[in-house]
Design a protein around this motif. Structure first.
Motif, PDB file in Angstrom:
ATOM      1  N   VAL A   1       0.753  -0.930   0.096  1.00 43.36           N
ATOM      2  CA  VAL A   1       0.006  -0.037  -0.074  1.00 43.36           C
ATOM      3  C   VAL A   1       0.653   1.277   0.116  1.00 43.36           C
ATOM      4  O   VAL A   1       0.558   2.279  -0.732  1.00 43.36           O
ATOM      5  N   ASN A   2       1.870   1.453   0.964  1.00 44.67           N
ATOM      6  CA  ASN A   2       2.647   2.513   0.831  1.00 44.67           C
ATOM      7  C   ASN A   2       3.528   2.498  -0.449  1.00 44.67           C
ATOM      8  O   ASN A   2       3.753   3.780  -1.031  1.00 44.67           O
TER       9      ASN A   2
ATOM     10  N   ALA B  40       2.201   1.775  -3.406  1.00 45.68           N
ATOM     11  CA  ALA B  40       1.411   2.024  -4.497  1.00 45.68           C
ATOM     12  C   ALA B  40       1.029   3.531  -4.155  1.00 45.68           C
ATOM     13  O   ALA B  40       1.010   4.492  -5.013  1.00 45.68           O
ATOM     14  N   LEU B  41       0.999   4.080  -2.605  1.00 47.22           N
ATOM     15  CA  LEU B  41       0.630   5.349  -2.467  1.00 47.22           C
ATOM     16  C   LEU B  41       1.794   6.416  -3.157  1.00 47.22           C
ATOM     17  O   LEU B  41       1.663   7.333  -3.458  1.00 47.22           O
TER      18      LEU B  41
ATOM     19  N   TYR C 282       1.304   6.657  -6.798  1.00 47.37           N
ATOM     20  CA  TYR C 282       0.334   7.745  -6.855  1.00 47.37           C
ATOM     21  C   TYR C 282       0.726   8.939  -6.669  1.00 47.37           C
ATOM     22  O   TYR C 282       0.440   9.688  -7.518  1.00 47.37           O
TER      23      TYR C 282
ATOM     24  N   SER D 195      -2.938   3.241  -9.519  1.00 49.94           N
ATOM     25  CA  SER D 195      -2.148   3.494  -8.301  1.00 49.94           C
ATOM     26  C   SER D 195      -3.333   3.621  -7.090  1.00 49.94           C
ATOM     27  O   SER D 195      -2.985   3.056  -5.936  1.00 49.94           O
ATOM     28  N   GLY D 196      -4.061   4.571  -7.341  1.00 51.47           N
ATOM     29  CA  GLY D 196      -5.243   4.974  -6.586  1.00 51.47           C
ATOM     30  C   GLY D 196      -6.101   3.934  -6.237  1.00 51.47           C
ATOM     31  O   GLY D 196      -6.204   3.558  -4.900  1.00 51.47           O
TER      32      GLY D 196
ATOM     33  N   VAL E  47      -4.016   1.613  -3.704  1.00 56.34           N
ATOM     34  CA  VAL E  47      -4.050   2.064  -2.348  1.00 56.34           C
ATOM     35  C   VAL E  47      -5.486   2.017  -1.837  1.00 56.34           C
ATOM     36  O   VAL E  47      -5.314   1.571  -0.603  1.00 56.34           O
TER      37      VAL E  47
ATOM     38  N   ARG F 154      -8.355   7.274   2.789  1.00 51.91           N
ATOM     39  CA  ARG F 154      -7.578   6.877   1.631  1.00 51.91           C
ATOM     40  C   ARG F 154      -8.531   7.133   0.266  1.00 51.91           C
ATOM     41  O   ARG F 154      -7.858   7.652  -0.691  1.00 51.91           O
TER      42      ARG F 154
ATOM     43  N   VAL G 212      -7.394   9.882  -2.675  1.00 53.65           N
ATOM     44  CA  VAL G 212      -7.393   9.502  -4.030  1.00 53.65           C
ATOM     45  C   VAL G 212      -8.303  10.131  -5.052  1.00 53.65           C
ATOM     46  O   VAL G 212      -7.858  10.653  -6.170  1.00 53.65           O
TER      47      VAL G 212
END
Length: 255
Positions: free
Chosen positions: A41-42, A44-45, A48, A182-183, A186, A208, A212
């Motif tokens: 997740v980190n 991907a964030l 993003y 990517s959003g 996340v 989250r 996004v």
């Protein structure tokens, strides 16, 4: 603006569906693979946010370039008006310059928000060029002014073509796709753990999703130079119209 509403509604719907499914079928919170999911997740964030920042810079640069192009067109129109003002028989050319400016403001700008341009100002521009060519100044100064006016017509024609390109410009689809993918990662990846939602997890999910959706909507709203929150107004051409009046005070038009 319709797609913004669709994106928001779709995001809220996905969020509600996820909460409902996890509440009914999710298991109790456990430390089962959460570390690897958190890392993903980190990551991907980070992707993003990187794409979001780069897209914001590109959109801002596009807006600045388009605004500069409009100002250049307005300056060429004003200089052309100055060029023909001392020529006694150029009253009709003055009228055509005013017509072209007004048509650009009233006809082009509403269509440019939809990436189009009106053909009427283009016709007026061609008539303007023909009118300048047909001028027969009596002295050498008038001939020099006529040549200057022809140069300005060419500049205006080029500026109009550039403005048409700016109206068709926008953020490349690769950035939009990258932001959305990517959003979504996340947003969705933490739900793959299948943990039943709690008050704190619900708040985290809402944050989250909000980050996004707001980021994507913001980029899309500034991605077009003549539409959205960063839309360029025709102020430069309106300023040119006021300058025409000042030039007329210096060189009154002769019938």
């Amino acid at each position: 603006m319709g797609w913004v509403t669709v994106l928001v509604v779709l995001s809220v719907a996905i969020l509600l569906i996820a909460f409902r499914v996890l509440r009914r079928k999710g298991r109790e919170d456990e430390e089962h693979g959460s570390s690897s999911v958190d890392f993903s997740v980190n990551l991907a964030l980070a992707v993003y946010l990187l794409v979001l920042a780069y897209a914001a810079v590109l959109c801002r640069d596009g807006l600045s370039v388009a605004e500069t192009d409009v100002q250049a067109e307005a300056e060429s129109l004003t200089e052309m008006y100055w060029a023909v003002a001392p020529i006694p028989e150029a009253a009709s050319v003055r009228t055509q310059i005013r017509q072209y400016t007004a048509q650009s403001v009233n006809l082009d700008w509403p269509l440019m928000a939809r990436s189009n341009m009106s053909p009427i100002p283009a016709d007026t521009l061609e008539d303007m060029r023909a009118s300048v060519i047909r001028l027969r100044p009596a002295d050498e100064q008038g001939k020099n002014l006529q040549q200057d006016a022809l140069t300005r017509v060419a500049e205006i024609s080029h500026a109009r073509a550039v403005r048409a390109d700016d109206a068709r410009a926008g953020l490349e689809s690769i950035f939009v796709i990258s932001m959305i993918i990517s959003g979504l990662v996340v947003i969705v990846l933490p739900w793959t753990l299948g943990v039943r939602p709690t008050r704190s997890s619900i708040i985290a999910d809402m944050v989250r999703v909000s980050v996004v959706v707001i980021g994507v909507c913001f980029i899309m709203l500034i991605s077009h130079p003549f539409n959205g929150i960063g839309a360029i107004p025709p102020d430069a051409l309106k300023t040119a119209q006021h300058q025409y009046d000042q030039i007329d005070a210096q060189f009154p038009a002769q019938p």
